[in-house]
Motif scaffolding. Sequence first.
Motif, PDB file in Angstrom:
ATOM      1  N   PHE A 136       0.839  -1.187   0.000  1.00  0.00           N
ATOM      2  CA  PHE A 136       0.000   0.000   0.000  1.00  0.00           C
ATOM      3  C   PHE A 136       0.878   1.243   0.000  1.00  0.00           C
ATOM      4  CE2 PHE A 136      -2.915  -3.140   1.545  1.00  0.00           C
ATOM      5  CZ  PHE A 136      -4.126  -2.771   0.983  1.00  0.00           C
ATOM      6  N   THR A 137       0.563   2.161  -0.913  1.00  0.00           N
ATOM      7  CA  THR A 137       1.246   3.444  -0.957  1.00  0.00           C
ATOM      8  C   THR A 137       0.213   4.556  -0.866  1.00  0.00           C
ATOM      9  OG1 THR A 137       1.127   3.658  -3.368  1.00  0.00           O
ATOM     10  CG2 THR A 137       3.075   2.530  -2.459  1.00  0.00           C
ATOM     11  N   THR A 138       0.693   5.745  -0.568  1.00  0.00           N
ATOM     12  CA  THR A 138      -0.167   6.918  -0.633  1.00  0.00           C
ATOM     13  C   THR A 138      -0.392   7.272  -2.101  1.00  0.00           C
ATOM     14  OG1 THR A 138       1.708   8.436  -0.682  1.00  0.00           O
ATOM     15  CG2 THR A 138       0.811   7.861   1.502  1.00  0.00           C
ATOM     16  N   THR A 139      -1.222   8.251  -2.344  1.00  0.00           N
ATOM     17  CA  THR A 139      -1.301   8.848  -3.662  1.00  0.00           C
ATOM     18  C   THR A 139      -0.069   9.733  -3.836  1.00  0.00           C
ATOM     19  OG1 THR A 139      -2.598  10.678  -2.781  1.00  0.00           O
ATOM     20  CG2 THR A 139      -3.829   8.837  -3.761  1.00  0.00           C
ATOM     21  N   LEU A 156       5.493   4.594   0.993  1.00  0.00           N
ATOM     22  CA  LEU A 156       5.179   3.187   1.217  1.00  0.00           C
ATOM     23  C   LEU A 156       4.643   3.059   2.645  1.00  0.00           C
ATOM     24  CD1 LEU A 156       7.102   0.139   0.022  1.00  0.00           C
ATOM     25  CD2 LEU A 156       6.128   0.177   2.312  1.00  0.00           C
ATOM     26  N   VAL A 157       3.346   2.828   2.763  1.00  0.00           N
ATOM     27  CA  VAL A 157       2.659   2.856   4.050  1.00  0.00           C
ATOM     28  C   VAL A 157       2.568   1.487   4.712  1.00  0.00           C
ATOM     29  CG1 VAL A 157       0.465   3.426   5.176  1.00  0.00           C
ATOM     30  CG2 VAL A 157       1.331   4.870   3.335  1.00  0.00           C
ATOM     31  N   ALA A 158       2.275   0.456   3.914  1.00  0.00           N
ATOM     32  CA  ALA A 158       2.054  -0.857   4.529  1.00  0.00           C
ATOM     33  C   ALA A 158       2.327  -1.981   3.541  1.00  0.00           C
ATOM     34  CB  ALA A 158       0.616  -0.970   5.034  1.00  0.00           C
ATOM     35  N   VAL A 159       2.667  -3.112   4.110  1.00  0.00           N
ATOM     36  CA  VAL A 159       2.770  -4.366   3.362  1.00  0.00           C
ATOM     37  C   VAL A 159       1.959  -5.378   4.172  1.00  0.00           C
ATOM     38  CG1 VAL A 159       4.291  -6.197   2.521  1.00  0.00           C
ATOM     39  CG2 VAL A 159       5.064  -3.801   2.453  1.00  0.00           C
ATOM     40  N   LEU A 160       0.968  -5.961   3.529  1.00  0.00           N
ATOM     41  CA  LEU A 160       0.092  -6.935   4.180  1.00  0.00           C
ATOM     42  C   LEU A 160       0.166  -8.264   3.452  1.00  0.00           C
ATOM     43  CD1 LEU A 160      -3.139  -4.762   4.608  1.00  0.00           C
ATOM     44  CD2 LEU A 160      -1.217  -4.983   6.183  1.00  0.00           C
ATOM     45  N   GLU A 161      -0.025  -9.340   4.202  1.00  0.00           N
ATOM     46  CA  GLU A 161      -0.082 -10.669   3.602  1.00  0.00           C
ATOM     47  C   GLU A 161      -1.462 -11.264   3.869  1.00  0.00           C
ATOM     48  OE1 GLU A 161       1.873 -15.056   4.130  1.00  0.00           O
ATOM     49  OE2 GLU A 161       3.190 -13.329   4.362  1.00  0.00           O
ATOM     50  N   ASP A 163       5.641   8.311   9.404  1.00  0.00           N
ATOM     51  CA  ASP A 163       6.621   8.850   8.468  1.00  0.00           C
ATOM     52  C   ASP A 163       7.070   7.773   7.494  1.00  0.00           C
ATOM     53  OD1 ASP A 163       8.348  10.651   7.264  1.00  0.00           O
ATOM     54  OD2 ASP A 163       9.950  10.351   8.731  1.00  0.00           O
ATOM     55  N   PRO A 164       6.157   7.315   6.646  1.00  0.00           N
ATOM     56  CA  PRO A 164       6.522   6.241   5.722  1.00  0.00           C
ATOM     57  C   PRO A 164       7.579   6.706   4.729  1.00  0.00           C
ATOM     58  CG  PRO A 164       4.293   7.029   5.283  1.00  0.00           C
ATOM     59  CD  PRO A 164       4.781   7.746   6.489  1.00  0.00           C
ATOM     60  N   PRO A 165       8.439   5.797   4.293  1.00  0.00           N
ATOM     61  CA  PRO A 165       9.531   6.174   3.393  1.00  0.00           C
ATOM     62  C   PRO A 165       9.021   6.595   2.012  1.00  0.00           C
ATOM     63  CG  PRO A 165       9.503   3.811   3.742  1.00  0.00           C
ATOM     64  CD  PRO A 165       8.480   4.392   4.661  1.00  0.00           C
ATOM     65  N   PRO A 166       9.663   7.604   1.427  1.00  0.00           N
ATOM     66  CA  PRO A 166       9.248   8.071   0.101  1.00  0.00           C
ATOM     67  C   PRO A 166       9.689   7.131  -1.016  1.00  0.00           C
ATOM     68  CG  PRO A 166      11.109   9.349   0.884  1.00  0.00           C
ATOM     69  CD  PRO A 166      10.730   8.413   1.995  1.00  0.00           C
ATOM     70  N   ILE A 167       8.851   7.056  -2.031  1.00  0.00           N
ATOM     71  CA  ILE A 167       9.156   6.338  -3.262  1.00  0.00           C
ATOM     72  C   ILE A 167       9.009   7.369  -4.387  1.00  0.00           C
ATOM     73  CG2 ILE A 167       8.517   4.444  -4.803  1.00  0.00           C
ATOM     74  CD1 ILE A 167       9.500   3.483  -2.050  1.00  0.00           C
ATOM     75  N   ALA A 220      12.907   1.612  -0.224  1.00  0.00           N
ATOM     76  CA  ALA A 220      12.298   2.230   0.952  1.00  0.00           C
ATOM     77  C   ALA A 220      13.251   2.184   2.142  1.00  0.00           C
ATOM     78  CB  ALA A 220      10.978   1.538   1.276  1.00  0.00           C
ATOM     79  N   ASP A 221      13.922   1.051   2.338  1.00  0.00           N
ATOM     80  CA  ASP A 221      14.900   0.935   3.425  1.00  0.00           C
ATOM     81  C   ASP A 221      16.008   1.973   3.288  1.00  0.00           C
ATOM     82  OD1 ASP A 221      13.776  -1.097   4.922  1.00  0.00           O
ATOM     83  OD2 ASP A 221      14.918  -2.682   3.952  1.00  0.00           O
ATOM     84  N   ALA A 222      16.464   2.182   2.075  1.00  0.00           N
ATOM     85  CA  ALA A 222      17.566   3.121   1.841  1.00  0.00           C
ATOM     86  C   ALA A 222      17.163   4.552   2.189  1.00  0.00           C
ATOM     87  CB  ALA A 222      18.019   3.039   0.385  1.00  0.00           C
ATOM     88  N   ARG A 223      15.885   4.851   2.145  1.00  0.00           N
ATOM     89  CA  ARG A 223      15.407   6.194   2.472  1.00  0.00           C
ATOM     90  C   ARG A 223      15.285   6.395   3.971  1.00  0.00           C
ATOM     91  NH1 ARG A 223      13.133   6.892  -2.635  1.00  0.00           N
ATOM     92  NH2 ARG A 223      14.991   7.182  -3.889  1.00  0.00           N
TER      93      ARG A 223
END
Length: 164
Positions: free
Chosen positions: A12-15, A31-36, A112-116, A149-152
Motif C-alpha cells: 500500500f502506498t499513498t497517492t 510506502l505505508v504498509a505491506v500486508l499478507e 513517516d513512511p519512506p518516500p518512493i 524504501a529501506d535506503a530512504r
Amino acid sequence: MPRLHVGDTVVFTTTKGKWGGVPGRPAHWRLVAVLEVAERFETHAEAAALYAARRMRPPGNLVVAGNPPLPVPLTLHHGKVHDGDWDAVCVERAADCGVVLACETRVLDLVDPPPILQDDLLALFGTVPNTRTPPEISEAQFDRLLAIADARRPTERNALRRAA
C-alpha cells in the motif's frame, strides 16, 4: 472478484503528493504498509461466522447484521455524494463483491513512511504502475521496492524486513 488469495502480499502506498513539505523534493508516493493475505472468505457471512467463533469483534468493513458500516466521513467514497442511505450503499457493494480478505501486517508506518520517487518506479517497472488496480509484480521487484524504501530510512535500515 478480488484476485488475491492466501499467501499473496499487497503493498500500500499513498497517492502521489508533496508529502512532508520538504522543499525541493518532487511529488512522490509513500510506502505505508505491506500486508499478507492470511485468510480468504467468499462471503461476509462466512467471515462473520469465523469472527464470532473466535469471539472477536468483526472489522468495520465486514457488512453483516449488527455490524453497521462506518459513517461516510470515515470512509473513502471515491468523491461520490451519497444522497441516499449509506448503509444501503455498503450492503450493495458487499453483495457485488462478497469476498473478504483477512490480512497479517508485515510493514506499517502511518507516521513517516519512506518516500518512493517517480524515478524509482520507472527504474523498477519501466512505468508508473496504476495504483487503483495495480499489476502483479515479481518477488525480485518486491524485494527491490523494499530495498529502496529501506535506503530512504538509513537510521532504521532493514526496518521493512520485519517479516523476512
